[in-house]
Design an enzyme around this catalytic site. Sequence first.
Site, short mmCIF file in Angstrom:
data_model
loop_
_atom_site.label_atom_id
_atom_site.label_comp_id
_atom_site.label_asym_id
_atom_site.label_seq_id
_atom_site.Cartn_x
_atom_site.Cartn_y
_atom_site.Cartn_z
N HIS A 1 0.87 -1.20 0.00
CA HIS A 1 0.00 0.00 0.00
C HIS A 1 0.90 1.24 0.00
CE1 HIS A 1 -3.87 2.11 1.33
NE2 HIS A 1 -2.97 3.07 1.16
N HIS B 1 1.59 5.36 -1.71
CA HIS B 1 1.24 6.54 -2.52
C HIS B 1 2.52 7.12 -3.09
CE1 HIS B 1 -2.92 6.78 -0.98
NE2 HIS B 1 -2.39 6.24 0.10
N LEU B 2 2.63 7.13 -4.42
CA LEU B 2 3.82 7.68 -5.07
C LEU B 2 3.57 9.05 -5.70
CD1 LEU B 2 5.46 4.65 -6.97
CD2 LEU B 2 6.29 5.80 -4.90
N ARG B 3 2.28 9.43 -5.83
CA ARG B 3 1.92 10.71 -6.48
C ARG B 3 2.42 10.74 -7.93
NH1 ARG B 3 -1.25 10.83 -2.07
NH2 ARG B 3 -0.36 11.90 -0.29
N ASN C 1 -5.10 7.33 -6.14
CA ASN C 1 -5.82 8.59 -5.82
C ASN C 1 -5.06 9.82 -6.29
OD1 ASN C 1 -3.89 8.15 -3.76
ND2 ASN C 1 -5.06 9.30 -2.24
N LYS D 1 -9.28 -0.20 -5.94
CA LYS D 1 -9.35 0.47 -4.65
C LYS D 1 -10.71 1.09 -4.40
CE LYS D 1 -7.82 2.24 -0.81
NZ LYS D 1 -6.71 3.05 -0.39
N HIS E 1 -10.57 1.06 1.68
CA HIS E 1 -10.40 2.08 2.72
C HIS E 1 -11.64 1.95 3.60
CE1 HIS E 1 -8.90 6.04 4.30
NE2 HIS E 1 -10.10 5.93 4.86
N HIS F 1 -4.82 -0.70 5.74
CA HIS F 1 -4.38 0.06 6.92
C HIS F 1 -5.36 -0.04 8.09
CE1 HIS F 1 -7.03 2.94 5.00
NE2 HIS F 1 -6.13 3.33 4.13
N LEU G 1 -5.11 9.23 7.85
CA LEU G 1 -6.44 8.62 7.90
C LEU G 1 -6.34 7.17 7.46
CD1 LEU G 1 -8.61 11.53 6.47
CD2 LEU G 1 -8.68 10.61 8.79
N ASP H 1 1.37 2.71 3.54
CA ASP H 1 0.50 3.88 3.34
C ASP H 1 1.33 5.16 3.39
OD1 ASP H 1 -1.79 5.26 2.73
OD2 ASP H 1 -2.63 5.18 4.75
N HIS I 1 3.14 14.63 1.53
CA HIS I 1 2.51 15.94 1.32
C HIS I 1 3.59 16.98 1.60
CE1 HIS I 1 -1.74 14.66 1.16
NE2 HIS I 1 -1.41 13.76 2.07
N ALA J 1 -3.86 14.82 5.48
CA ALA J 1 -3.66 13.53 6.15
C ALA J 1 -2.60 12.73 5.40
CB ALA J 1 -4.97 12.75 6.18
#
Length: 355
Positions: free
Chosen positions: A17, A19-21, A45, A107, A145, A183, A228, A256, A260, A272
């Site tokens: 899980h 997030h690489l953006r 996302n 997802k 989620h 998560h 979150l 996760d 940011h 978050a």
Amino acid sequence: MQNATDSLTIVRPDDWHLHLRDGAVLDAVVPDSARQFARAIIMPNLKPPVTTTALALAYRDRIIAALARAGIGEGSFTPLMTLYLTDNTSAQEIATAKASGAVHGVKLYPAGATTNSDAGVTDLLGRCRPALEALQKSGMPLLVHGEVTDKDIDLFDREAVFIDRVMIPLRKALPELKVVFEHITTRQGAEYVRDAEGPIAATITAHHLLYNRNALFLGGMRPHWYCLPVLKRETHRQALVEAATGDSRRFFLGTDSAPHPKGLKEHACGCAGCYTALHAMELYATAFDSVGRIDRLEAFASLNGPAFYGLPVNQGTLTLNRAHYEIPAELSMGNDTLVPLAAGESLGWRIADGS
Ligand code: DOR
Ligand code: ZN
């Protein structure tokens, strides 16, 4: 006294899980994951979200290009792509995703649950039934989620209520659907996954193993501990540690890690997400070692995930040594600054150089 292990070599782990953006952020963060993990499940996302196979394949190409710019060959880190489920995802899109061989899960973000979830699902069984049936048939998991978004439900109860209102009806309607409860943060989540019938598993983050909600308010508000689902009370943290270090093969590693910019974390309405890709295995080793179960880290980090996803276990290894590791105060992220979780603090484990 416990027999202290000072060095641990495990099968190279995966992050189930992540997030690489995109763009400059992707370039900045992807080398951190590639240093420790062989593969990662890439969250969809983005803005706009990755809702189709074509978008997932294009995103995969951008990740591979970012790896190449960092001098990381395609063989050493594999992005496992996902689709973002919407009220309009068709059964055909699921079949196309499966046929691509590059997409490994779909997802579910309940609309409004978290960062970039506006396009998420409003009524899972009411609106997504054809897609869910196609997904069940495909053998790819639904990555959930698991939080209700109703304004009348206390923020700290959103996961437990989700189990009763969404997870149980969903799995009753589609008993063969593979589900990863992403998560998990509560004792209820851990016990549900441990005991439920059928194909279910859960990812657990390093931060939910290491911290309870006190961490958010220690000496003042600490936005870098805000994610979150939010950190919960100590009894829940203990249940997660028991699950991660126990005998069930249903629990595996998912950081996760969610970068940011510093300015949007330290903000009147802070975003978050905790950045843990830099030091993920150091954080997990610290959590497992805190209960004398470093011997369980390999199953959690390297074996249980591939078994659930039906993928081979990795070939290489990763070595962690008991050594002082000071987490950097800040990192650069394109034109921005990124603050890793627990910046400036020390950990007692460190990945061996060249590992
Ligand atoms: O803390 C979080 N950050 N939780 C999520 O579910 C999304 C993530 C993000 O994308 O920033
Ligand atoms: Zn996430």
